[in-house]
Design a protein around this motif. Structure first.
Motif, PDB file in Angstrom:
ATOM      1  N   ALA A 108       0.830  -1.206   0.000  1.00  0.00           N
ATOM      2  CA  ALA A 108       0.000   0.000   0.000  1.00  0.00           C
ATOM      3  C   ALA A 108       0.864   1.256   0.000  1.00  0.00           C
ATOM      4  N   ALA A 109       1.969   1.211   0.784  1.00  0.00           N
ATOM      5  CA  ALA A 109       2.866   2.366   0.813  1.00  0.00           C
ATOM      6  C   ALA A 109       3.451   2.631  -0.566  1.00  0.00           C
ATOM      7  N   TYR A 110       3.817   1.555  -1.303  1.00  0.00           N
ATOM      8  CA  TYR A 110       4.352   1.721  -2.644  1.00  0.00           C
ATOM      9  C   TYR A 110       3.271   2.202  -3.616  1.00  0.00           C
ATOM     10  N   GLN A 111       2.020   2.094  -3.215  1.00  0.00           N
ATOM     11  CA  GLN A 111       0.931   2.655  -4.012  1.00  0.00           C
ATOM     12  C   GLN A 111       0.609   4.096  -3.576  1.00  0.00           C
ATOM     13  N   GLY A 112       1.397   4.593  -2.619  1.00  0.00           N
ATOM     14  CA  GLY A 112       1.208   5.962  -2.157  1.00  0.00           C
ATOM     15  C   GLY A 112       0.268   6.116  -0.978  1.00  0.00           C
ATOM     16  N   THR A 115       0.280   4.148   6.218  1.00  0.00           N
ATOM     17  CA  THR A 115      -0.385   3.311   7.225  1.00  0.00           C
ATOM     18  C   THR A 115       0.153   3.664   8.604  1.00  0.00           C
ATOM     19  N   ALA A 116      -0.753   3.701   9.606  1.00  0.00           N
ATOM     20  CA  ALA A 116      -0.350   3.879  11.001  1.00  0.00           C
ATOM     21  C   ALA A 116      -1.016   2.796  11.839  1.00  0.00           C
ATOM     22  N   LYS A 117      -0.235   2.121  12.668  1.00  0.00           N
ATOM     23  CA  LYS A 117      -0.742   1.054  13.522  1.00  0.00           C
ATOM     24  C   LYS A 117      -0.342   1.331  14.962  1.00  0.00           C
ATOM     25  N   ASN A 140       5.358   5.246   5.671  1.00  0.00           N
ATOM     26  CA  ASN A 140       5.180   6.500   4.931  1.00  0.00           C
ATOM     27  C   ASN A 140       5.821   6.401   3.549  1.00  0.00           C
ATOM     28  N   PRO A 141       5.047   6.540   2.473  1.00  0.00           N
ATOM     29  CA  PRO A 141       5.633   6.483   1.133  1.00  0.00           C
ATOM     30  C   PRO A 141       6.589   7.649   0.879  1.00  0.00           C
ATOM     31  N   VAL A 142       7.683   7.363   0.132  1.00  0.00           N
ATOM     32  CA  VAL A 142       8.674   8.378  -0.219  1.00  0.00           C
ATOM     33  C   VAL A 142       8.647   8.550  -1.733  1.00  0.00           C
ATOM     34  N   ARG A 143       8.524   9.806  -2.185  1.00  0.00           N
ATOM     35  CA  ARG A 143       8.439  10.090  -3.611  1.00  0.00           C
ATOM     36  C   ARG A 143       9.694  10.840  -4.082  1.00  0.00           C
ATOM     37  N   ASP A 144      10.027  10.656  -5.366  1.00  0.00           N
ATOM     38  CA  ASP A 144      11.116  11.442  -5.951  1.00  0.00           C
ATOM     39  C   ASP A 144      10.561  12.762  -6.470  1.00  0.00           C
ATOM     40  N   ARG A 145      11.414  13.521  -7.205  1.00  0.00           N
ATOM     41  CA  ARG A 145      10.992  14.837  -7.669  1.00  0.00           C
ATOM     42  C   ARG A 145       9.820  14.756  -8.644  1.00  0.00           C
ATOM     43  N   SER A 146       9.712  13.616  -9.332  1.00  0.00           N
ATOM     44  CA  SER A 146       8.627  13.484 -10.309  1.00  0.00           C
ATOM     45  C   SER A 146       7.318  13.035  -9.667  1.00  0.00           C
ATOM     46  N   GLY A 147       7.353  12.723  -8.385  1.00  0.00           N
ATOM     47  CA  GLY A 147       6.157  12.247  -7.689  1.00  0.00           C
ATOM     48  C   GLY A 147       6.036  10.740  -7.667  1.00  0.00           C
ATOM     49  N   GLN A 148       6.953  10.024  -8.235  1.00  0.00           N
ATOM     50  CA  GLN A 148       6.944   8.570  -8.260  1.00  0.00           C
ATOM     51  C   GLN A 148       7.365   8.037  -6.896  1.00  0.00           C
TER      52      GLN A 148
END
Length: 500
Positions: A108-112, A115-117, A140-148
């Motif tokens: 799910a994180a890689y889908q943006g 999650t908090a548990k 927490n998802p981490v994105r690059d400059r392009s938003g990926q």
């Protein structure tokens, strides 16, 4: 071309420090590693790696399509024996035993989606054996400059010890509450200086007659006791830390504002509850309803008083019998014989009282035995008339006592205190205005000294006015007429026959 084998903190400042994990990362062979050499890492990964290594909180990074795991020293403690082999390895290889639990969260994180548990329970084998552990964390998802989305950052905290302590405390509390539930008497736990109900057992609910007092103060839950002094006692126990014990204390309770007040007598304990630091946090309340015991003690005192009264009356009765006998006897032998006969009649009257548990007897028999000891040879002091009529045991005992009191008073003060007075006793069955049959007995005195109404009622007079025990709608009328006492007793006939 960068160094293919090793790096150091001077070459790459973001990997400096970091304790054991920082040293391992600097010594790692990155030549064939999926992440490549740290000098070639994207800025996002380099910045996060520096943050993670410098953090005192357990943290890890999952990066790239292979989901490589980088973590700090604080997290290595959580990893157990899977450290240091897990550093730089795919997350699913490091945590294969819980992948079914956390894999979907990482996906799910890689889908943006973050999650908090809170205190998630996981079954780990990190130390070579299964163990239940709890964690509070966020993915927490981490994105690059392009938003990926290129990776994930996790800040976590193992809460296994605190959860175990809390569970143990809750289990202990449940155990205590179970003990309190079956404890002798009514039990309540009050919190704070305002005495808020935290727990009450079923006996307490039955005592106060209220089910909705949890979370309320004593003033709110039991307003009827505010003016009875108990709030002040609770305040003192909370303020001083000194227990308070009460015995045979009256308290008036109402289950609702419209309900009739109920008086109880209680033995109770108010005991302060302290926390680990010794500060008072509440009050333990335990109460025993001793109303029956108090009532029984009152009855016992009444019986003792009644016994004393009976003994005095018996002595007066015997004295009267002796005086009557000696006054009319021609010689001592005759007096002795008559006196013995009268004492035996008195004993027979007591036998009727003792046999009051029998199913029934005849009213004529009761009247004859109670009055026989007052009959004098050659003198008709009583006129008795009435139909054959049975009477049940409870009213029979009462009637014997009433006739005994009336005859005793007649001997002391009334028609039997001289040689000329007469007593007329009559019983009959009459119908009231509603057509119900009633038993009526009338005691009428004449020829005695002028009657003067007593200023106070003694126990004998109260016994007479109590009427026939167990009967329905019993009425007693006493007329202190100057020419002679008149007493009329009336009760429902059916209850006279059946009141056992």
């Amino acid at each position: 071309m960068v160094d293919a084998i090793m790096t150091d903190g001077a070459t790459l400042p973001f990997l400096q420090g970091g304790g054991e994990c920082g040293a391992l990362l600097r010594q790692m062979d990155w030549s064939r590693h999926p992440l490549g050499h740290p000098a070639e890492w994207p800025d996002e990964l380099a910045v996060l790696a520096g943050i993670v290594l410098a953090s005192a909180q357990p943290m890890f990074i999952v990066w790239g399509p292979d989901r490589i795991t980088l973590y700090n020293d604080a997290y290595s403690v959580i990893a157990g024996k899977r450290h240091p082999a897990g550093l730089g390895r795919p997350f699913h290889e490091m945590w294969f035993d819980i992948w079914n639990d956390v894999g979907p969260l990482i996906a799910a994180a890689y889908q943006g989606v973050g999650t908090a548990k809170d205190e998630l329970q996981l079954m780990l084998h990190r130390n070579g054996y299964p163990e239940k552990a709890h964690f509070t964390f966020s993915y927490n998802p981490v994105r690059d400059r392009s938003g990926q989305v290129v990776g994930m950052l996790c800040a976590c905290l193992e809460t296994t010890a605190s959860v175990a302590l809390r569970d143990a405390q809750q289990a202990e509390r449940r155990d205590f509450l179970q003990v309190f539930e079956v404890a002798l008497g009514a039990v309540a736990l009050l919190d704070g200086p305002d005495h808020v109900f935290r727990f009450v057992n079923s006996d307490y609910v039955r005592l106060v007659g209220r089910h909705d007092i949890i979370g309320k103060t004593v003033r709110e839950g039991l307003p009827e006791i505010v003016d009875q002094g108990f709030i002040a006692i609770l305040d003192k126990v909370f303020r001083t830390g000194e227990s308070h014990i009460g015995r045979n204390i009256p308290v008036t309770l109402q289950s609702s504002p419209d309900a009739a007040p109920r008086e109880h007598f209680l033995d109770y304990l108010f005991h302060p509850i302290r926390d680990d630091a010794g500060a008072i946090t509440g009050i333990f309340v335990q109460a025993l309803d001793v109303s029956e015991r108090v009532d029984e003690e009152k009855r016992r005192q009444m019986i003792l008083g009644e016994l004393s009264h009976r003994m005095k009356n018996q002595l007066a009765m015997i004295q009267a019998i002796v005086n009557q006998t000696l006054r009319t006897a021609t010689d001592l032998a005759t007096a002795s014989e008559v006196l013995g006969d009268r004492i035996r009649v008195l004993s027979g009257a007591h036998d009727i009282l003792i046999r009051g548990h029998a199913d029934s007897t005849m009213i004529g028999d009761i009247v004859a035995k109670v009055l026989a000891l007052h009959q004098e040879s050659g003198q008709a002091r009583f006129r008795v008339e009435g139909p054959p009529l049975s009477i049940a045991s409870r009213p029979a005992l009462s009637l014997s006592l009433v006739l005994h009191e009336l005859s005793t008073n007649a001997v002391k003060y009334g028609a039997l205190s001289n040689n000329a007075g007469l007593v007329h006793i009559r019983w009959e069955v009459v119908s009231d205005v509603a057509g119900n049959d009633r038993f009526v007995l009338t005691w009428t005195e004449e020829g005695g000294p002028p009657v003067i109404a007593p200023r106070t009622l003694g126990s004998g007079s109260r016994l007479i006015r109590a009427g026939l025990s167990g009967t329905t709608d019993c009425e007693v009328e006493i007329d202190y007429h100057p020419t002679g006492l008149l007493c009329r007793i009336s009760a429902d006939l059916r209850s006279v026959h059946t009141a056992n």
